[in-house]
Design an enzyme around this catalytic site. Structure first.
Site, PDB file in Angstrom:
ATOM      1  N   ARG A 196      93.282  82.924  24.015  1.00 35.63           N
ATOM      2  CA  ARG A 196      94.576  83.152  24.647  1.00 35.63           C
ATOM      3  C   ARG A 196      94.631  82.504  26.015  1.00 35.63           C
ATOM      4  O   ARG A 196      93.634  82.440  26.736  1.00 35.63           O
ATOM      5  CB  ARG A 196      94.825  84.650  24.833  1.00 35.63           C
ATOM      6  CG  ARG A 196      95.137  85.409  23.574  1.00 35.63           C
ATOM      7  CD  ARG A 196      95.593  86.818  23.896  1.00 35.63           C
ATOM      8  NE  ARG A 196      94.669  87.528  24.754  1.00 35.63           N
ATOM      9  CZ  ARG A 196      94.990  88.581  25.508  1.00 35.63           C
ATOM     10  NH1 ARG A 196      96.240  89.018  25.522  1.00 35.63           N
ATOM     11  NH2 ARG A 196      94.086  89.181  26.239  1.00 35.63           N
ATOM     12  N   ASP A 217      84.153  90.843  29.272  1.00 35.11           N
ATOM     13  CA  ASP A 217      85.217  91.800  28.991  1.00 35.11           C
ATOM     14  C   ASP A 217      84.953  93.184  29.590  1.00 35.11           C
ATOM     15  O   ASP A 217      85.886  93.919  29.898  1.00 35.11           O
ATOM     16  CB  ASP A 217      85.452  91.918  27.483  1.00 35.11           C
ATOM     17  CG  ASP A 217      84.168  92.202  26.709  1.00 35.11           C
ATOM     18  OD1 ASP A 217      83.091  92.252  27.341  1.00 35.11           O
ATOM     19  OD2 ASP A 217      84.238  92.353  25.482  1.00 35.11           O
ATOM     20  N   SER A 237      83.222  85.098  26.535  1.00 34.61           N
ATOM     21  CA  SER A 237      82.422  86.158  25.902  1.00 34.61           C
ATOM     22  C   SER A 237      81.254  85.603  25.093  1.00 34.61           C
ATOM     23  O   SER A 237      81.132  85.833  23.882  1.00 34.61           O
ATOM     24  CB  SER A 237      83.328  87.028  25.015  1.00 34.61           C
ATOM     25  OG  SER A 237      84.345  87.617  25.780  1.00 34.61           O
TER      26      SER A 237
END
Length: 811
Positions: free
Chosen positions: A432, A550, A496
């Site tokens: 994203r 995250d 990540s």
């Protein structure tokens, strides 16, 4: 007992009619006048059915039961036979001037088989009206005689007691006699538990012992007897001298008994239906005459409802079956005649109770390995604290399983952040790009816009330049989509994948995961790779301010809403924690003042044996077949990626030992990974007669699973999820207690920001975890808030905080 009298009265009235009128063509009409009142239309019968259902619901309700005509009494029989029952069982059938003692041998050696021996004993009339102690002494003497004849007096056999008198049952093996009937009037028995009286008589003799497992009535015995031959039998019906029915009711409807899972047999006592006038419009003159002359006028009116007036015909059973099928066409009802229900049935209730007790004990022995005491959880907390200190210390860091990595995030949001920020969230085949607008004058308002882009397979497995060029191309498309083409904005990069971070805006990729294999990236700074691709694009410039994971994003997102939030927790597919540590304790980073967020990477806790004494064979099986055996021990006991597989291994163990699914394994259940962790949440959320559980078991090829199987699967899921939540809570208790001790506070108020599907979707995980933290860290008042979009919004907020600090330094 009343149908014959109705029939006699009807014949008498008909006789008088025939001889009171001269023969004429109108005579059949006069006969029909009598028959008309005994005929009921389908509409009449459907109306009776509706009234009866209403009365059943009254009987099931705690508040309405006292005034209900149909009492719906709990029997505490929780299961019907499943065909695996085996053993020798005694049955005692007491309901008249004679009683029977039976030995019932049940075997399941590939074929259900039942053999019975019995002896009838008389009860002298003086004992029927004498003292209760003498009556039960006589029964005990007859039991001793029966066992001696069989040469089994030295064996302690389980016994089922059929006691056909009006009782109030409080447990499967406890029944209080309300009143004697059938000529009995032994004093000192009414108001007392008849099982206790029998036990007392046996103990007084002292020459044999038995285990009285159950006490039932003949109606339940009928259901259980037929249930042994047909596992679909869940209703018992008596239509003889009297009439009654019992059936297996869902516990959630039975308000008279605690608990809402599974089923219990209900003794309806339906003979009293109509005592409140519910059948007055259907009762004939014959019914009223019989009632008036009975021993209990106005009572047990349902014993002789007009629907049963065909009992004098040999076609009674056939007509009953036809009528049931006509009134409930959606139910495929099969009728099975019971043979010797009062004796055989009592033995079957006992056999089922005995099987359940043995299986329950076997299952609990297995599940006990997955249950943790408070002392054990305190030990986990202590060991986690020790590993945290080892990870913070330069000398022991390399050997520590909890790495306590510096993130170079030095401050939490204070509400003065403002501006437009880009965020890039890369962690899988889709990623994203976000625009996050932070406005200080809107009370910590954050406005977000985002767009999702796919990463083609060739970019994932091509060169690093191709991968990052594709990412930058998507950023350019997003800026154009937002009408900001060519804009230069600060950017936070959520990446990540495993990285070694030495600055806020730098991260060395250690190893690709999740299917990525782009060359020229491992061992390189991913921020530099991104900046080089932006430079090659030559369309815009971005200020890459922060590289984050995250967990940190979760903490920052929640910290923007709650200034007390200084801990971030992820419990989803994987698990991790970060928190704000005092710089003076962080030997891996220069500088002794202030705080810095530490990425604990606590999933590896236990990799050096710290959790070996808590690890079960199920954990070892999951680890052995995982992609990284011997690694991420703590994570494999907690996170969503592994819990379903732990449950599957427990179910396999249960089934192999004959404790579940009647010992029959399905091929699908043998398949690793087939029991998804989402099933745990669905199963424990199921409150609709376990339908969701049954659907999942059918998906696993277990089409013949029973209600009892569903309850047990739910218990396994609950135990595994509870352990995971408690282990997570023990680790978190170590974190918050360390923060309290760091600050030398008698009490700490702190907020934990949480994200992850397991925490958010499982119905009980969060409660178990919160309770564990409260118990293990009582001096910490911990509040939990859920993070929304920590990976995107959090990266932008870290960037906003970094920009605020940088701008303040420049001024």
């Amino acid at each position: 007992m009343y149908l014959a009298e109705v029939y006699v009265n009807f014949r008498l009235q008909l006789y008088l009619t025939l001889f009171s009128y001269p023969l004429s063509p109108s005579l059949p009409l006069k006969v029909d006048k009598f028959l008309y009142h005994l005929r009921l239309s389908d509409e009449n019968l459907m109306d009776v059915s509706v009234r009866f259902r209403r009365e059943m619901n009254k009987g099931l309700g705690r508040d309405s039961n006292p005034t209900a005509a149909v009492k719906m009494l709990p029997t505490f029989v929780r299961s019907t036979p499943d065909g695996t029952e085996k053993g020798d069982f005694l049955a005692l059938d007491l309901g008249g001037t004679n009683f029977r003692v039976l030995l019932v041998k049940v075997s399941d050696n590939g074929k259900q088989k039942m053999e019975m021996e019995n002896q009838i004993y008389a009860i002298p009339e003086e004992l029927m009206r004498g003292s209760g102690a003498e009556l039960f002494d006589h029964i005990a003497e007859c039991l001793a005689n029966f066992l001696e004849k069989l040469g089994m007096k030295n064996q302690k056999l389980p016994l089922g007691f059929t006691f056909s008198f009006h009782c109030q049952q409080t447990k499967l093996d406890e029944s209080i006699l309300v009143s004697w009937t059938k000529g009995f009037n032994s004093h000192g028995v009414e108001g007392r538990d008849v099982v206790s009286l029998l036990r007392k008589a046996i103990i007084k003799r002292g020459d044999f012992d038995i285990d009285i497992v159950s006490v039932i009535n003949d109606n339940v015995g009928t259901m259980m007897t037929c249930g042994y031959d047909d596992h679909h039998c869940e209703i018992g019906l008596i239509v003889g001298t009297g009439t009654n029915a019992c059936y297996m009711e869902e516990m959630r409807h039975l308000e008279l008994v605690e608990g809402d899972e599974g089923r219990m047999c209900v003794n309806m006592e339906w003979g009293a239906f109509g005592d409140d006038g519910a059948l007055d419009d259907l009762r004939t003159d014959f019914d009223q005459e019989i009632d008036a002359g009975s021993l209990n006028p106005g009572k047990q009116l349902g014993t002789d409802p007009p629907i049963l007036n065909c009992a004098s015909s040999p076609r009674f059973a056939r007509r009953l079956h036809k009528m049931v099928r006509r009134l409930v066409p959606d139910c495929d009802v099969r009728f099975l005649r019971s043979e010797d229900s009062s004796g055989k049935g009592a033995a079957m209730v006992t056999a089922v109770a005995f099987r359940l007790a043995i299986q329950h004990a076997g299952r609990q022995r297995i599940l006990d390995a997955l249950r943790l005491s408070q002392e054990q959880l305190l030990d986990v907390k202590r060991r986690m604290g020790e590993e945290m200190n080892r990870g913070l210390a330069k000398e022991s860091h390399d050997q520590a399983t909890v790495k306590m990595l510096p993130t170079f995030v030095r401050s939490m949001p204070d509400g003065t952040e403002s501006g437009d920020f880009l965020a890039l969230d890369l962690g899988g085949t889709n990623f994203r790009v976000l625009l996050v607008r932070v406005r200080r004058w809107k009370r910590r308002s954050v406005e977000m816009h985002n767009k999702i882009y796919a990463i083609p397979q060739e970019a994932m497995q091509g060169t690093g330049e191709e991968l990052f060029d594709h990412i930058v191309h998507c950023i350019a498309d997003f800026l154009e989509y937002m009408g900001m083409k060519g804009a230069s904005l600060p950017l936070g990069f959520t990446f990540s994948f495993p990285c070694h971070q030495s600055k806020l805006d730098q991260g060395i990729l250690l190893k690709w995961t999740k299917g990525f294999k782009a060359t020229g990236c491992e061992g390189e700074d991913v921020v530099t790779l991104l900046k080089d691709a932006i430079y090659r694009k030559e369309e815009f410039d971005l200020d890459v301010v922060a590289l984050v994971n995250d967990t940190v994003g979760t903490m920052m997102t929640c910290g923007y809403e709650d200034p007390l939030c200084e801990v971030g927790l992820i419990v989803g597919t994987g698990t991790n924690v970060c928190y704000m540590e005092e710089m003076q304790n962080m030997e891996l980073v220069d500088g002794g003042e202030g705080k810095m967020c530490v990425n604990m990477e606590w999933g590896a806790f236990g990799d050096h044996g710290e959790l070996d004494d808590f690890s079960t064979d199920f954990d070892k099986a999951v680890d052995e077949h995982s992609a990284n055996p011997g690694k991420q021990t703590y994570e494999k006991m907690i996170s969503g990626m592994y819990l379903g597989e732990i449950v599957r291994n427990v179910l396999l163990e249960f089934t192999t030992k004959g404790l579940l699914f009647r010992g029959k394994l399905s091929e699908r259940l043998k398949t690793r990974g087939i029991f998804e962790t989402k099933f745990l949440s669905q199963i424990e959320s199921d409150r609709l007669a376990l339908r969701q559980v049954r659907s999942i078991l059918q998906h696993l090829g277990l089409t013949s699973s029973t209600c009892d199987d569903s309850i047990l699967v739910k218990e396994v899921c609950s135990v595994v999820a509870c352990r995971a939540a408690q282990l997570c809570g023990a680790g978190l208790a170590a974190v918050v207690d360390k923060i309290r001790q760091n600050r030398n506070l008698p009490e700490l108020k702190i907020t934990v920001g949480v994200d992850g599907t397991l925490y958010k979707l499982h119905p009980h995980f969060s409660n178990f975890m919160h309770e564990t933290v409260r118990d293990l860290a009582p001096q910490c008042k911990v509040t939990f808030i859920q993070s929304e979009d920590g990976s995107g919004k959090g990266a932008a907020l870290i960037t906003a905080v970094a920009c605020r600090i940088r701008d303040a330094g420049q001024r």
